[in-house]
Write an enzyme that holds these catalytic residues in place. Structure first.
Site, mmCIF file in Angstrom:
data_model
loop_
_atom_site.group_PDB
_atom_site.id
_atom_site.type_symbol
_atom_site.label_atom_id
_atom_site.label_comp_id
_atom_site.label_asym_id
_atom_site.label_seq_id
_atom_site.Cartn_x
_atom_site.Cartn_y
_atom_site.Cartn_z
ATOM 1 N N ASP A 65 0.469 -1.285 -0.109
ATOM 2 C CA ASP A 65 0.162 -0.013 0.039
ATOM 3 C C ASP A 65 0.780 0.830 0.314
ATOM 4 O O ASP A 65 1.736 1.676 0.901
ATOM 5 C CB ASP A 65 -1.010 0.155 1.279
ATOM 6 C CG ASP A 65 -1.461 1.178 1.242
ATOM 7 O OD1 ASP A 65 -1.588 1.638 0.461
ATOM 8 O OD2 ASP A 65 -2.599 0.971 2.656
ATOM 9 N N ILE A 66 0.795 2.134 -1.203
ATOM 10 C CA ILE A 66 2.027 2.988 -1.222
ATOM 11 C C ILE A 66 1.792 4.675 -0.517
ATOM 12 O O ILE A 66 2.074 4.955 0.087
ATOM 13 C CB ILE A 66 2.077 3.871 -2.610
ATOM 14 C CG1 ILE A 66 0.294 4.412 -3.399
ATOM 15 C CG2 ILE A 66 2.350 2.765 -3.804
ATOM 16 C CD1 ILE A 66 0.520 5.391 -4.169
ATOM 17 N N ASN A 92 2.336 6.036 -11.032
ATOM 18 C CA ASN A 92 0.474 6.065 -11.780
ATOM 19 C C ASN A 92 -0.217 5.933 -10.915
ATOM 20 O O ASN A 92 -1.642 6.043 -11.175
ATOM 21 C CB ASN A 92 0.686 4.771 -12.899
ATOM 22 C CG ASN A 92 -0.766 4.762 -13.163
ATOM 23 O OD1 ASN A 92 -1.431 4.607 -14.431
ATOM 24 N ND2 ASN A 92 -1.114 3.369 -12.709
ATOM 25 N N TYR A 156 -10.396 15.835 -6.691
ATOM 26 C CA TYR A 156 -9.691 14.479 -7.125
ATOM 27 C C TYR A 156 -8.816 15.750 -8.688
ATOM 28 O O TYR A 156 -7.455 15.132 -8.753
ATOM 29 C CB TYR A 156 -10.463 14.037 -8.300
ATOM 30 C CG TYR A 156 -9.577 13.249 -8.792
ATOM 31 C CD1 TYR A 156 -8.747 12.022 -9.098
ATOM 32 C CD2 TYR A 156 -9.689 13.267 -10.551
ATOM 33 C CE1 TYR A 156 -7.576 10.997 -9.635
ATOM 34 C CE2 TYR A 156 -9.572 12.593 -11.624
ATOM 35 C CZ TYR A 156 -8.407 12.003 -11.405
ATOM 36 O OH TYR A 156 -7.321 11.069 -11.965
ATOM 37 N N ALA A 158 -7.461 18.406 -8.775
ATOM 38 C CA ALA A 158 -7.057 19.417 -7.891
ATOM 39 C C ALA A 158 -5.557 18.946 -7.358
ATOM 40 O O ALA A 158 -4.625 19.246 -8.148
ATOM 41 C CB ALA A 158 -7.279 20.159 -6.908
#
Length: 255
Positions: A65-66, A92, A156, A158
């Site tokens: 989980d980044i 990404n 989103y 932004a």
């Protein structure tokens, strides 16, 4: 500072691609691997990552989980332990929310902010020493909507627009250190991300109709078309390209 040709030696280049379990991330992992790059495919779910890596020995899945506090160091440590170098970082991974001003909550905003903006910043920081050593490149995946208005989904947009500003700023900041920074800004692309927003099938169909109507090429894009742009900008032959944000949107941003 590494020379522009230092990453085009006989030693295979190595890339980290986040959000590699589906959609643009999977297509990018495949496209890079097809050019001989070794790819660490990062994502939360082991199942989709295994599908990304299936039949492609150049792809190594890494379920992380980044947004976890130790994720950046874990990703870089795993990459260097496995491949001993890092040449390309593709930020990404992203999540799309929905809602007009007045409906935002701290929880929903923090979730998008953590995934779409903070995680790329922290992962880039952790990867920077290895990228500097290889004369590498950072590719941020934003959205072409960030260059226009998106009523009903402004937060989103932004977060992705902020990532574009970071792309330009980092390009100037890191150029003396031999690291390029670019971005690809997809338009309407056929990926599963829309299914995770909470929109009903009817709402998603209406959005698609609107998107096609506002795209001069008159269709939805394919993940492979975005992956092509990412792969080209990350290639050693693009060694004089930095700071660019390339829309891949069928002309929507200029319409």
């Amino acid at each position: 500072m590494p020379s522009p040709s230092s990453s085009s030696s006989d030693v295979p280049r190595v890339a980290v691609v986040t959000g590699a379990g589906t959609g643009i991330g999977r297509a990018t992992a495949h496209a890079l691997a097809d050019t001989g790059v070794r790819v660490v495919a990062v994502g939360r779910r082991p199942g989709p990552l295994a599908e990304t890596a299936e039949g492609r020995p150049a792809i190594t899945p890494l379920s992380v989980d980044i947004t976890a506090p130790d994720a950046p160091e874990e990703i870089v440590r795993h990459t260097l332990r496995t491949h001993r170098r890092l040449d390309v970082l593709v930020n990404n991974a992203g999540i799309v929310g929905k809602g007009a001003l007045g409906s935002f909550t701290g929880e929903t905003m923090n979730h998008q902010l953590g995934t779409n903006l903070l995680a790329p910043v922290l992962l880039t920081q952790a990867a920077l020493p290895a990228l500097e050593e290889s004369g590498g490149v950072i590719v941020n995946v934003t959205t072409s909507v960030g260059q226009r208005a998106w009523p009903g989904n402004s937060f989103y947009a932004a977060t992705k627009t902020a990532l574009e500003l970071l792309t330009r700023s980092w390009a100037v900041e890191l150029a003396p250190r031999g690291v390029r920074v670019v971005a690809v800004a997809p338009g309407a692309v056929e990926t599963p991300i829309g299914e995770h927003t909470g929109y009903t099938p009817q709402e998603r169909a209406a959005i698609r109709t609107w998107q096609i109507g506002h795209t001069p090429l008159g269709r939805i894009g394919r993940p492979e078309e975005v992956a092509w742009a990412i792969t080209q900008l990350a290639a050693p032959q693009a060694s004089f390209v930095t700071g660019v944000v390339l829309p891949v949107d069928g002309g929507a941003v200029v319409a």
